[in-house]
Scaffold this active site. Structure first.
Site, PDB file in Angstrom:
ATOM      1  N   LYS A 182       0.133  -7.182   1.749  1.00 43.49           N
ATOM      2  CA  LYS A 182      -0.920  -7.119   2.758  1.00 43.49           C
ATOM      3  C   LYS A 182      -0.910  -8.433   3.527  1.00 43.49           C
ATOM      4  O   LYS A 182      -0.702  -9.503   2.931  1.00 43.49           O
ATOM      5  CB  LYS A 182      -2.273  -6.921   2.055  1.00 43.49           C
ATOM      6  CG  LYS A 182      -3.455  -6.702   3.012  1.00 43.49           C
ATOM      7  CD  LYS A 182      -4.744  -6.423   2.229  1.00 43.49           C
ATOM      8  CE  LYS A 182      -5.930  -6.145   3.138  1.00 43.49           C
ATOM      9  NZ  LYS A 182      -7.169  -5.883   2.374  1.00 43.49           N
ATOM     10  N   SER A 216      -9.752  -1.765   3.777  1.00 44.12           N
ATOM     11  CA  SER A 216      -8.978  -2.525   4.732  1.00 44.12           C
ATOM     12  C   SER A 216      -7.490  -2.589   4.441  1.00 44.12           C
ATOM     13  O   SER A 216      -6.702  -2.922   5.319  1.00 44.12           O
ATOM     14  CB  SER A 216      -9.520  -3.953   4.802  1.00 44.12           C
ATOM     15  OG  SER A 216      -9.295  -4.624   3.574  1.00 44.12           O
ATOM     16  N   SER A 252     -11.625  -1.901  -0.611  1.00 42.85           N
ATOM     17  CA  SER A 252     -10.482  -1.998   0.299  1.00 42.85           C
ATOM     18  C   SER A 252      -9.121  -1.684  -0.300  1.00 42.85           C
ATOM     19  O   SER A 252      -8.143  -1.566   0.436  1.00 42.85           O
ATOM     20  CB  SER A 252     -10.436  -3.392   0.926  1.00 42.85           C
ATOM     21  OG  SER A 252     -11.343  -3.470   1.998  1.00 42.85           O
TER      22      SER A 252
END
Lengths: 476, 484, 95
Positions: free
Chosen positions: B76, B151, B175
Site C-alpha cells: 500500500k 482505504s 481499511s
C-alpha cells in the site's frame, strides 16, 4: 502609592544529553545548519518518537535536587501550532502530568538574607529549531539542528518580588543544574532561557494584578534590567489611570524598553491532547531511589560544609560554592595546600581577579588547582613570602613549569640563612641611624619602615618575620 | 500460476517448478494488462522487481528456503519505500521519495519477497471506497463500475485480480477488512501494537495498524510471520515475542464458542449478506463450534467516537505537511501564512481537509471535553463490551460490511460513507485483531465474514478462518475479468 | 452545537487551510452533519468512565542516549522545495 512586584519565571534549560529527546540524532551546539536534523527531526512521514532515557533521568535528578514530588506516571502531550521551526506542527511537552511536581529552592540575596521560592513544576519538552530572518532575498532560513533537543521547563510560583530576587533565583537554578551536570546552562548560547511573568499590585493587596510576559531573555543582566523597565512601565500605565493589558512583550536592550510582540488575529489555541505515539512514562520507587544515590552534594549543602570544615565566612563559602567547578577547584587547593583560609583568599582574590581580567571561567584557568596549591604550600613553609608569591603567581600564568622551578629559576626563594640576614640587618641599621634612634626612643612604628628597607634591599626575598625579630634584637 | 495462493507459490518456487523471475514477469504482465482498468497501482516497479526476483532466485540456488523468498507482493502506498515514490494517495506527497523503508517493507525485503509496486488508496487512508485518492478511484475487479472499498482498495483489488500474490494494507477503522470483503479476499487487521508502525504514514496513531491482504488465512499467517514482531522504533509496538502463526492454524474447531453480536445483525444489514453469514455460521457449527448470542451494547456509538478520535489525531498528524521540508508547496507564496494555507489547501483533497477541520474543532478550546474526552470515554465502554464478551466466547463473528460493494460515485454524503464501517470501527477502538474472509457471493458480488478475536489472539482468529477455508471454497472464487 | 461560518473560519485558520467563500457553505453543512453523527455520543452518561487514550495499558519504553543517526543533510534536503546554504527557505518569518 507603594507597589509590590509579583514575578514568576519560566526557565528552559537544555538537557545535555548526547542525542535528542526522541531521536538518535546528535545534539551538539554549533554544528553546521541542519547537519543534525534527521528523518524524525524533520518530521518525515511515518517517523515515530522514542523517549531518551537520559533526559528522563536528568529531569528526575533535578526534581530530587529541589525536593520536588516525582510523578510515577507522566504523559507527553501534543501542543499544536504552526511555525517553520516546529517541523511536526506540534511540540511534544507534558501538560497535565509533568515528570517533576512541586518543589522549592532557596535563594541568597546580596545582603546575605535567604528566601525560599516555590517551584510549581518542571516538565520535559522538545526544543524548536531556529529561524534566521530575512537572510536570503527577503526569505527566512530554517535550521532544525536544535529541533527536538531535550528541554526542561522549570516553572516558579509567582513568589519572586524583585528583579534582584529574579536574578538570584536564576543564578541558583543555574548553579543547581550545573552541579547536577544536566545542562551547560549557558544563557548566551540559549541553553538556558527565561520567560518572565510580571505584574504589580498595591502593597498589601492579595489579588494578583494583570501580568505581562517577557519572552526569551538571554542574560542575567538583561533579566534584571528588563524586569525593572517593565515594572516601571506598568506603574506608569496604572498611575496614569490606564490598565495593564495581558500580553507578551519583548525587551529591547538597546533602547531599554519593552514592546508588545505582534499577535495574530486569532489567539493561539494549542489544542493539547495526549501524544498517541508515546505511552505513559511510568517509573517506580527503586528507579527514583537509584537516581537519588547519584545526586552530588548540592550548593547549599556544600556551602554549609565549607563554613564548618574550612572555617570560611558565609560570604566566602557562598562565592566559592556558586558553581560546582569553583567549589571543586577551591576544595582541591585547600586539601593539597593544607591551608583552607589561604586557599580561599587566593581563589576569591588573585585568581578571581585574573579570571575576570581575562574573561575566563574557572575551568579555563591558566593556573590549575594543583599548582596553586603548591604555591600556597610554599608560602606556608616559608620558602617564599606572600608578597613574592604574587610575583610567582604572575609568572605561573604564562610559565607552565613546576612552581618550585619557577621560584628557583627566578631566585625568589626567601632568604632564611641567619648569617645573610644578619648582614642585611646590620646594613639597614648602619644606613638609617635617624630611624634607629627614633625606635630606641620608643617610636615603635619606625620598625615597619626598617623592615621595609630590609625587604627592599633583599628584593623581597628576606623572611619578614626573621628580619623583624633580628632588628628588635639588634636595637634593644 | 498467478491465481495461486502465496502458500502454494512458495511450494512451487521451492520445488523449482517456477522461478521468481518467471513469476514476477507473469505478474508484471498481468498488471500491464489490467491496471488501466482497475487503477490498483500508483507505482509499478518493474526494474527493481525483476532485480529482486533475480536476487531471490540466487538466494534460493544458494540453499535459502525462506517461506516468502521470491514471492511477488504489492505494498500500500502508505508504507515508506526508499528510492520509490510514497504518495499516500495524495497530491501533497505525489512526488515524495521516501528517504527510508518502513518496518514492514524492511521485513518483506529481508524475507526476499519481491515488491511489484505501490498500491492505490484513499488519500491518507481516509475513505471507505478508494474514491478520495489523488490518483483516481480504484475499480472493483468483480464489477468495475463498483468501488473496491477503502482505504486499502488498491491492495484488495490487486490481490483479487491476481495482479500480485499478496499485498500489505493498513486498517484504522476497517481499511483492510472492508475492501477485503468487497473484493472477495482475505484481509487481516492484527491487534494494535502487533506490527510496527515505523514508516507507515500516520492517519490516526492510536488506531492505525498494518496487516495482510491475501488469498487465504494461511497466506495471512505466512505474511504475519514476517510482519509481526517487536520494533523499538515504534513505542506502541508490543514487546511480545512473535508467534509462529503458521504453526497456530492447525487446530480443529470442536468446542469453539462463537459470539454473535445482536448489534451486527440489526437494521441496515442487507438480507443477502445476512444469509451468507448465517450459512457460514451453520458451517462453523458443522465443524463443532457453538454459536451464542452476545451483546455489544455500545457498538452504535463506535462510529461517533471514531469520528472524534481519528480526525483529532489526524489533524495533528497532518500538520507536518506544510510545504517547507518536503512535499507539495504552492507557487509563489506571498508570505508564510499564504505558504501554509495554499500548500495545504491545494495539496490535500476535500475529505482530508474535512477531517482535519473536524479534528481541529474537536480539540479546540471549549470543545475538548464534550468531544475528545467524551469519545475516549465511549472508547472505554466499547473496550469493556468486548472484554465482557470474551469472558464467554472465543471469537466474535458477524458481517464485515452491511452490504456488498456499491457503485462508484453513489455515496456522496460523508456521513453515509462513515457508516459503512459500522461493524469494523469498534475493533480498532478496542485494539483487537479482526479478519474478513469471503463468505460467498450475493448477486455476483462477494460478501465478507468478520471474525474478531481478543487481544493478541491473532493465532486463534487465523485458525478459525483457516479451518473455515479448509471446509469451503469461497476464497477460491475469482472475478471474471476481461483483458482489454 | 451550531458550527457556523465564523467557526469554520476560526477552525480553518487554526488548521492553516483556506476555505473559499464558494466552499464555505458546503463545508459548513457537511461538518454540521458530521457533528450530528458525533453528537450521538452525548446520549450516554459517561460520568464515571475513565477515558481510554491508549488501546492497551503498557508503559513507554526508553531509548539509550546514543547517537544512531548520521548527517544526511544533502540527501534529505533534495526533498525540500527551497533550500539555500543548508537552510530551508520560507517567506520571511515575523515575530
Amino acid at each position: 502609592m507603594e507597589w509590590e512586584t509579583v514575578i514568576g519565571l519560566e526557565v528552559h534549560v537544555s538537557l545535555s544529553t548526547r542525542s535528542k529527546l526522541f531521536s538518535g540524532t546528535a545534539s551538539r551546539f554549533g554544528a553546521e545548519p541542519n547537519s543534525q536534523a534527521n528523518i524524525f527531526d524533520l518530521a518525515m512521514p511515518g517517523t515515530l518518537p522514542v523517549l531518551n532515557e537520559e533526559a528522563l533521568r536528568m529531569a528526575v535528578k533535578f526534581g530530587l535536587a529541589i525536593g520536588a514530588e516525582i510523578s510515577k506516571r507522566s504523559v507527553f502531550d501534543r501542543k499544536n501550532y504552526f511555525y517553520p521551526d516546529l517541523p511536526k506542527g506540534y511540540q511534544l511537552t507534558q501538560l497535565d502530568l509533568p515528570t517533576v511536581g512541586r518543589g522549592s529552592l532557596c535563594i541568597t540575596l546580596d545582603d546575605g538574607s535567604e528566601r525560599i521560592i516555590g517551584v510549581t513544576r518542571a516538565h520535559i519538552e522538545e526544543n524548536a529549531g531556529k529561524s534566521l530572518h530575512g537572510v536570503f532575498h527577503g526569505m527566512s532560513g530554517i535550521d532544525l539542528n536544535r529541533a527536538g533537543e531535550p528541554l526542561l521547563e522549570i516553572v516558579s510560583e509567582p513568589e519572586i518580588r524583585s528583579a534582584r530576587e529574579a536574578v538570584a533565583y536564576l543564578k541558583k537554578l543555574h548553579s543547581i543544574v550545573r552541579y547536577l551536570d544536566i545542562s551547560d546552562a549557558i544563557m548566551a548560547q540559549g541553553s538556558m532561557r527565561c520567560d518572565v511573568n510580571i505584574s504589580i499590585r498595591p502593597s498589601g493587596e492579595t489579588e494578583l494584578g494583570v501580568r505581562t510576559e517577557l519572552k526569551n531573555i538571554n542574560s542575567f543582566r538583561f533579566v534584571e534590567k528588563a524586569i525593572e523597565t517593565e515594572v516601571r512601565r506598568q506603574q506608569d500605565v496604572i498611575e496614569d489611570g490606564g490598565r495593564v493589558v495581558q500580553e507578551t512583550r519583548r525587551y529591547d536592550a538597546n533602547r531599554d524598553e519593552t514592546f508588545p510582540m505582534r499577535s495574530k488575529e486569532f489567539a493561539n489555541d494549542y489544542r493539547y491532547f495526549p501524544e498517541p505515539d508515546l505511552l505513559p512514562v511510568e517509573i517506580d520507587e527503586a528507579y527514583i531511589e537509584a537516581i537519588r544515590q547519584t545526586l552530588p552534594e548540592l550548593p547549599d549543602a556544600r556551602k554549609a560544609r565549607f563554613v564548618i570544615d574550612y572555617g570560611l565566612s558565609d560570604y566566602d563559602a557562598g562565592v566559592l560554592t556558586a558553581t560546582r567547578e569553583m567549589a571543586d577547584y577551591f576544595e582541591s587547593v585547600a586539601k593539597d595546600s593544607g591551608d583552607a583560609k589561604l586557599a580561599a583568599n587566593w581563589v576569591t582574590g588573585d585568581l578571581q581577579a585574573l579570571l575576570n581580567r581575562k574573561d575566563l571561567s574557572i575551568e579555563q584557568s591558566p593556573i590549575q588547582a594543583d599548582r596553586l596549591a603548591v604555591l600556597i604550600a610554599r608560602i606556608k613553609d616559608d620558602t617564599i613570602s606572600g608578597k613574592i608569591a604574587k610575583t610567582v603567581f604572575e609568572s605561573m600564568i604564562k610559565d607552565q613549569s613546576a612552581v618550585d622551578d619557577i621560584i628557583e629559576a627566578k631566585g625568589l626563594r626567601q632568604v632564611t640563612d641567619s648569617g645573610a640576614l644578619e648582614a642585611l640587618v646590620n646594613d639597614v641599621i648602619a644606613s638609617n641611624p635617624e630611624q634607629v634612634q627614633q625606635f630606641i626612643a620608643g617610636k615603635q612604628q619606625v620598625l615597619g619602615f626598617l623592615v621595609g628597607q630590609a625587604m627592599k634591599l633583599s628584593q623581597g626575598k628576606a623572611n619578614p618575620g626573621q628580619v623583624n625579630k633580628l632588628l628588635r634584637e639588634k636595637m634593644s | 500460476m498467478i491465481e495461486k495462493t502465496a502458500t502454494e507459490l512458495a511450494r512451487a518456487l521451492h520445488s523449482g517448478e517456477i522461478s521468481s523471475v518467471e513469476l514476477t514477469k507473469a505478474y508484471l504482465n498481468r498488471i500491464s494488462a489490467l491496471n488501466n482498468q482497475l487503477n490498483a497501482f500508483i507505482t509499478i516497479c518493474e526494474e527493481s522487481a525483476l532485480e529482486q526476483a533475480r536476487a531471490a532466485d540466487t538466494r534460493r540456488a544458494a540453499g535459502d528456503s525462506s517461506p516468502l523468498l521470491g514471492i511477488p507482493l504489492a505494498h500500500k502506498d502508505i508504507f515508506c519505500t526508499k528510492d520509490q515514490i510514497t504518495s499516500c494517495g495524495s497530491r501533497m506527497l505525489h512526488n515524495f521519495t521516501a528517504p527510508y523503508d518502513a518496518y514492514v517493507v524492511e521485513r518483506f525485503n529481508a524475507a526476499g519477497a519481491v515488491m511489484l509496486g505501490k498500491t492505490n488508496m484513499d488519500e491518507f487512508a481516509m475513505g471507505s471506497s478508494n474514491e478520495t485518492s489523488f490518483f483516481g478511484p480504484v475499480r472493483n475487479p468483480w464489477d468495475t463500475e463498483r468501488v473496491p472499498g477503502g482505504s486499502s482498495g488498491g491492495s484488495a483489488a490487486a490481490v483479487a485480480a491476481d495482479l500480485c500474490a499478496m499485498a500489505t494494507g493498513t486498517d484504522t477503522g476497517g481499511s483492510i477488512r472492508q475492501p477485503a470483503a468487497f473484493c472477495g479476499i482475505t484481509g487481516f487487521k492484527p491487534s494494535y501494537g502487533r506490527v510496527s508502525r515505523w514508516g507507515m504514514i500516520a492517519f490516526a496513531s492510536s488506531l492505525d495498524q498494518a496487516g495482510p491482504l491475501c488469498k487465504s488465512a494461511e497466506d495471512a499467517a505466512l505474511m504475519m510471520n514476517v510482519m509481526a514482531g517487536p520494533d523499538r522504533r515504534d513505542s506502541t509496538c508490543a514487546e511480545l515475542e512473535t508467534e509462529d502463526y503458521q504453526a497456530g492454524i492447525g487446530q480443529g474447531l470442536k468446542g469453539l464458542k462463537i459470539g454473535l453480536p445482536r448489534q451486527h445483525f440489526a437494521e441496515g444489514l442487507s438480507a443477502e449478506v445476512e444469509l451468507r453469514i448465517r450459512d457460514a455460521l451453520a458451517e462453523f457449527e458443522k465443524l463443532g463450534a457453538t454459536v451464542i448470542d452476545i451483546d455489544l451494547p455500545n457498538n452504535h456509538l463506535s462510529v461517533s467516537a471514531y469520528y472524534v478520535v481519528a480526525p483529532a489525531e489526524a489533524s495533528a498528524n497532518l500538520s507536518r505537511y506544510d510545504g517547507v521540508r518536503y512535499g507539495y508547496r504552492c507557487e509563489q507564496p506571498v508570505d508564510l501564512e499564504d505558504l501554509y494555507k495554499r500548500s495545504r489547501s491545494e495539496g490535500f483533497g476535500e475529505e482530508v481537509k474535512r477531517r482535519i477541520m473536524v479534528g481541529t474543532y474537536a480539540l479546540s478550546a471549549g470543545y475538548f471535553d464534550a468531544y475528545y474526552r467524551k469519545a475516549q470515554k465511549i472508547r472505554r465502554l466499547i473496550k469493556n463490551d468486548f472484554d465482557t464478551a470474551f469472558n464467554s466466547v472465543d471469537v466474535i463473528i458477524g458481517p464485515t460490511s452491511p452490504h456488498t460493494a456499491f457503485t462508484l460515485g453513489s455515496k456522496t454524503d460523508p456521513v453515509a460513507m462513515y457508516l459503512e464501517d459500522i461493524y469494523t470501527i469498534a475493533v480498532n477502538l478496542a485494539g483487537l485483531p479482526g479478519i474478513s474472509i469471503p463468505a460467498g457471493l450475493c448477486g455476483g458480488l462477494p460478501a465478507g465474514l468478520h471474525i474478531i478475536g481478543n487481544d493478541f489472539a491473532e493465532s486463534r482468529v487465523l485458525n478459525v478462518a483457516h479451518q473455515f477455508q479448509l471446509a469451503t471454497d469461497f476464497h477460491r472464487q475469482k472475478p471474471a475479468l476481461k483483458v482489454n | 452545537m451550531a458550527f457556523d461560518r465564523l467557526e469554520v473560519e476560526k477552525v480553518a485558520q487554526l488548521a492553516r487551510l483556506h476555505i473559499s467563500d464558494a466552499e464555505a457553505q458546503e463545508v459548513t453543512s457537511r461538518i454540521n452533519d458530521i457533528l450530528d453523527l458525533i453528537d450521538r455520543m452525548q446520549s450516554v452518561d459517561t460520568e464515571n468512565v475513565e477515558p481510554l487514550a491508549y488501546p492497551r495499558d503498557v508503559r513507554q519504553r526508553l531509548r539509550p542516549d546514543e547517537i544512531t543517526e548520521t548527517d544526511r543533510r544533502e540527501e534529505l534536503q533534495r526533498l525540500a522545495p527551497a533550500v539555500e546554504s543548508g537552510l530551508f527557505l520560507v517567506p520571511k518569518v515575523l515575530d
